[in-house]
Write a protein that holds these residues in place. Structure first.
Motif, PDB file in Angstrom:
ATOM      1  N   ILE A  80       1.049  -1.375   0.141  1.00  0.00           N
ATOM      2  CA  ILE A  80      -0.175   0.279   0.206  1.00  0.00           C
ATOM      3  C   ILE A  80       1.241   1.431   0.205  1.00  0.00           C
ATOM      4  N   ASN A  81       0.084   1.968  -1.153  1.00  0.00           N
ATOM      5  CA  ASN A  81       1.340   3.318  -0.916  1.00  0.00           C
ATOM      6  C   ASN A  81       1.033   4.006  -0.435  1.00  0.00           C
TER       7      ASN A  81
ATOM      8  N   THR B 198       0.585   8.173   3.948  1.00  0.00           N
ATOM      9  CA  THR B 198       1.804   7.242   3.126  1.00  0.00           C
ATOM     10  C   THR B 198       2.192   6.180   3.808  1.00  0.00           C
ATOM     11  N   SER B 199       2.794   5.465   3.097  1.00  0.00           N
ATOM     12  CA  SER B 199       3.248   4.365   3.673  1.00  0.00           C
ATOM     13  C   SER B 199       4.715   4.675   4.448  1.00  0.00           C
ATOM     14  N   ASP B 200       5.354   5.790   4.476  1.00  0.00           N
ATOM     15  CA  ASP B 200       5.892   6.336   5.667  1.00  0.00           C
ATOM     16  C   ASP B 200       5.747   7.156   6.226  1.00  0.00           C
TER      17      ASP B 200
ATOM     18  N   ARG C 282      -3.615  -1.654   6.681  1.00  0.00           N
ATOM     19  CA  ARG C 282      -3.928  -2.509   5.819  1.00  0.00           C
ATOM     20  C   ARG C 282      -6.017  -1.835   6.071  1.00  0.00           C
ATOM     21  N   THR C 283      -5.624  -1.031   7.943  1.00  0.00           N
ATOM     22  CA  THR C 283      -6.628  -0.317   8.282  1.00  0.00           C
ATOM     23  C   THR C 283      -6.570   0.679   8.194  1.00  0.00           C
ATOM     24  N   VAL C 284      -7.138   2.299   7.974  1.00  0.00           N
ATOM     25  CA  VAL C 284      -6.809   3.142   7.818  1.00  0.00           C
ATOM     26  C   VAL C 284      -7.994   4.390   8.972  1.00  0.00           C
ATOM     27  N   TYR C 285      -7.486   5.281  10.099  1.00  0.00           N
ATOM     28  CA  TYR C 285      -8.755   5.924  10.679  1.00  0.00           C
ATOM     29  C   TYR C 285      -8.709   6.535  10.186  1.00  0.00           C
ATOM     30  N   LEU C 286      -9.925   7.557  10.031  1.00  0.00           N
ATOM     31  CA  LEU C 286      -9.865   9.068  10.717  1.00  0.00           C
ATOM     32  C   LEU C 286     -11.228   9.815  12.220  1.00  0.00           C
ATOM     33  N   GLN C 287      -9.996  10.017  12.881  1.00  0.00           N
ATOM     34  CA  GLN C 287     -10.587  10.783  14.436  1.00  0.00           C
ATOM     35  C   GLN C 287     -11.078  12.135  13.943  1.00  0.00           C
TER      36      GLN C 287
ATOM     37  N   TYR D 184     -18.372  10.905   2.961  1.00  0.00           N
ATOM     38  CA  TYR D 184     -16.690  10.012   3.100  1.00  0.00           C
ATOM     39  C   TYR D 184     -16.481   9.311   2.550  1.00  0.00           C
ATOM     40  N   TYR D 185     -14.986   8.854   1.567  1.00  0.00           N
ATOM     41  CA  TYR D 185     -14.756   7.966   1.289  1.00  0.00           C
ATOM     42  C   TYR D 185     -13.726   7.657   1.125  1.00  0.00           C
ATOM     43  N   CYS D 186     -12.958   6.395   2.001  1.00  0.00           N
ATOM     44  CA  CYS D 186     -11.242   6.342   1.462  1.00  0.00           C
ATOM     45  C   CYS D 186     -10.866   5.735   0.571  1.00  0.00           C
ATOM     46  N   ASN D 187      -9.942   5.878   0.574  1.00  0.00           N
ATOM     47  CA  ASN D 187      -8.690   5.915  -1.054  1.00  0.00           C
ATOM     48  C   ASN D 187      -7.505   5.036  -0.517  1.00  0.00           C
ATOM     49  N   VAL D 188      -7.889   3.915  -1.271  1.00  0.00           N
ATOM     50  CA  VAL D 188      -5.942   3.578  -0.766  1.00  0.00           C
ATOM     51  C   VAL D 188      -5.704   3.557  -2.529  1.00  0.00           C
TER      52      VAL D 188
END
Length: 118
Positions: free
Chosen positions: A31-32, A52-54, A76-81, A93-97
């Protein structure tokens, strides 16, 4: 194929908080970047936050200091607090990977409604 499943939207009063989650699954070698976008009625979809991955992050000016993007240990999971929510944060709200699976991919979640009442 890469699938994204979002959760965590809802209705809250102004000043409240919500936490969105987006889990990626499927054939993923790397995942970039992972990000959250939003689209309000009659407006274009806009970037809210990205990571980003870094670990580098980027935020829209309108959410700086209020929203925080992060990932879990598996990345593999992204959060938005989202804190100190305002009525103008109301949107889908949409997530994009973006990453590498069977080939390069850029996948979108199904969207989750966030509604902030004044």
């Amino acid at each position: 194929q890469v699938q994204l499943v979002e959760s965590g939207g809802g209705l809250v009063q102004a000043g409240g908080s919500l936490r969105l989650s987006c889990a990626a699954s499927g054939i993923i070698f790397r995942i970039n970047a992972m990000g959250w976008y939003r689209q309000a009625p009659g407006k274009q979809r806009e970037l809210v936050a990205a990571i980003t991955s870094d670990g580098s992050t980027n935020y829209a000016d309108s959410v700086k200091g209020r929203f925080t993007i992060s990932t879990d240990n598996t990345k593999r999971t992204v959060y938005l607090q989202m804190n100190s929510l305002k009525p103008e944060d109301t949107a889908v709200y949409y997530c994009n990977v973006e990453g590498v699976g069977l080939g390069l991919f850029s996948s979108w979640g199904q969207g989750t409604q966030v509604t902030i009442s004044s």
